[in-house]
Scaffold this active site. Sequence first.
Site, PDB file in Angstrom:
ATOM      1  N   HIS A 378      51.567  20.950  92.298  1.00 57.51           N
ATOM      2  CA  HIS A 378      50.928  20.743  90.998  1.00 57.51           C
ATOM      3  C   HIS A 378      51.530  19.499  90.356  1.00 57.51           C
ATOM      4  O   HIS A 378      52.606  19.013  90.736  1.00 57.51           O
ATOM      5  CB  HIS A 378      51.111  21.967  90.080  1.00 57.51           C
ATOM      6  CG  HIS A 378      52.471  22.043  89.476  1.00 57.51           C
ATOM      7  ND1 HIS A 378      52.783  21.460  88.257  1.00 57.51           N
ATOM      8  CD2 HIS A 378      53.616  22.649  89.905  1.00 57.51           C
ATOM      9  CE1 HIS A 378      54.042  21.693  87.963  1.00 57.51           C
ATOM     10  NE2 HIS A 378      54.576  22.418  88.951  1.00 57.51           N
ATOM     11  N   CYS A 379      50.839  18.957  89.363  1.00 58.35           N
ATOM     12  CA  CYS A 379      51.343  17.879  88.517  1.00 58.35           C
ATOM     13  C   CYS A 379      50.967  18.241  87.074  1.00 58.35           C
ATOM     14  O   CYS A 379      50.803  19.431  86.763  1.00 58.35           O
ATOM     15  CB  CYS A 379      50.800  16.522  88.942  1.00 58.35           C
ATOM     16  SG  CYS A 379      49.005  16.395  88.939  1.00 58.35           S
ATOM     17  N   GLU A 380      50.809  17.269  86.218  1.00 61.82           N
ATOM     18  CA  GLU A 380      50.514  17.606  84.824  1.00 61.82           C
ATOM     19  C   GLU A 380      49.145  18.250  84.686  1.00 61.82           C
ATOM     20  O   GLU A 380      49.005  19.274  84.003  1.00 61.82           O
ATOM     21  CB  GLU A 380      50.597  16.347  83.963  1.00 61.82           C
ATOM     22  CG  GLU A 380      50.402  16.638  82.468  1.00 61.82           C
ATOM     23  CD  GLU A 380      50.578  15.404  81.618  1.00 61.82           C
ATOM     24  OE1 GLU A 380      50.514  15.518  80.378  1.00 61.82           O
ATOM     25  OE2 GLU A 380      50.769  14.303  82.198  1.00 61.82           O
TER      26      GLU A 380
END
Length: 479
Positions: A378-380
Amino acid sequence: MLWETIVEENNCSMDCNISNNTSSSSSINKMSGSRRARRSLELMSMDQEELSFYDDDVVPQDQQRSASPELMGLLSPEGSPQRFQIVRQPKILPAMGVSSDHTPARSFRIFNSLSSTCSMESSMDDEYMELFEMESQSQQTALGFPSGLNSLISGQIKEQPAAKSPAGLSMRRPSVRRCLSMTESNTNSTTTPPPKTPETARDCFKRPEPPASANCSPIQSKRHRCAAVEKENCPAPSPLSQVTISHPPPLRKCMSLNDAEIMSALARSENRNEPELIGDFSKAYALPLMEGRHRDLKSISSETVARLLKGEFSDKVASYRIIDCRYPYEFEGGHIEGAKNLYTTEQILDEFLTVQQTELQQQQNAESGHKRNIIIFHCEFSSERGPKMSRFLRNLDRERNTNAYPALHYPEIYLLHNGYKEFFESHVELCEPHAYRTMLDPAYNEAYRHFRAKSKSWNGDGLGGATGRLKKSRSRLML
């Protein structure tokens, strides 16, 4: 009277002179006639002399006479290409008391230039023919050696008898590489090879014909070919050693043998009535899936991740790893419990695809049994950095296992839907610290530029034209 006396005296003197002149002229005529007769006699006696072009005749000195060619009529007329020259040389007689009365008739040997040239050419041709005959005879008696070889060899040529091979079976290594038409029986044959001829020497460089047997399948041909290659790489056995027949090795596993398994797995994955299958098409996913923005990736919700952290999937999941692909200043501002910050491809390689890590992962997969070892990216917002790292790991893992397709070291990978932003809003208690720092935070503008350039250089994107892409990504993230 005086004058008469003088006239009479003058007349007498004139008569005397006339008579004297007449007598002298008659005597002169007689002398010239005798000389002409003598010359005619000389010409008649010229048959006793020998006139020649060469210096091989001898004439006694007492018989030497001068005969002009003009008198003999031997010179050709003016302007003629044929000119003759008569050479007369003294001839030395042998010192003998009695000379024979009968001497051989002497004749003139007069040759023109054309006849002399033809005779010289014929004599030279005869000499050359004699030389050729002598050379051909010497070649026939030279035991088959080329001409001129005897002049190079000073000693006697000796032939050593060939050493007898030891008793027992001996293997003869083929002169050319083994191919499909050669079998084991040809290698172990002990018969004496036939003498080489130009036809056989030419045929050995041609591509041999494939086996014409109807029972020989392509797999058997491959098997013999593999055995031939292995035999060439092995050292040749000693002549006294016992010959053993080597059996061809079993066929190695190749991709073509798994075609049926691959086709069945693909059919199962395309079947809507069956659940989604993991990357190696062996089983279904352990966690519930949802529709995401990336159709090639399997997305899960924030609720599913929270349940995983609370241990609700412990009966299905043996271990899990959460990979946070945000920049370090974002990760320090707040992240999911137990997450690890990896934002470059180099970090992904070191974490998952080293030899030690792959061996450890295989060991964990074997020990876990029916339980799974999963990875969550995941990222932002899970729109760019997280999906990019997830695809990189899957593609490289697939490349490392090309020979064992569809096997994978990490077959079960997930993507957190809407990233850390949505998870923080719904499960803030599962975040450390309980905070959320955005990528475009004005306080970390310099850090953003630094890590953005670093991540692009590690990922091989380059820095050219980065300003336009940054503006586009910022406008998209602010929506």
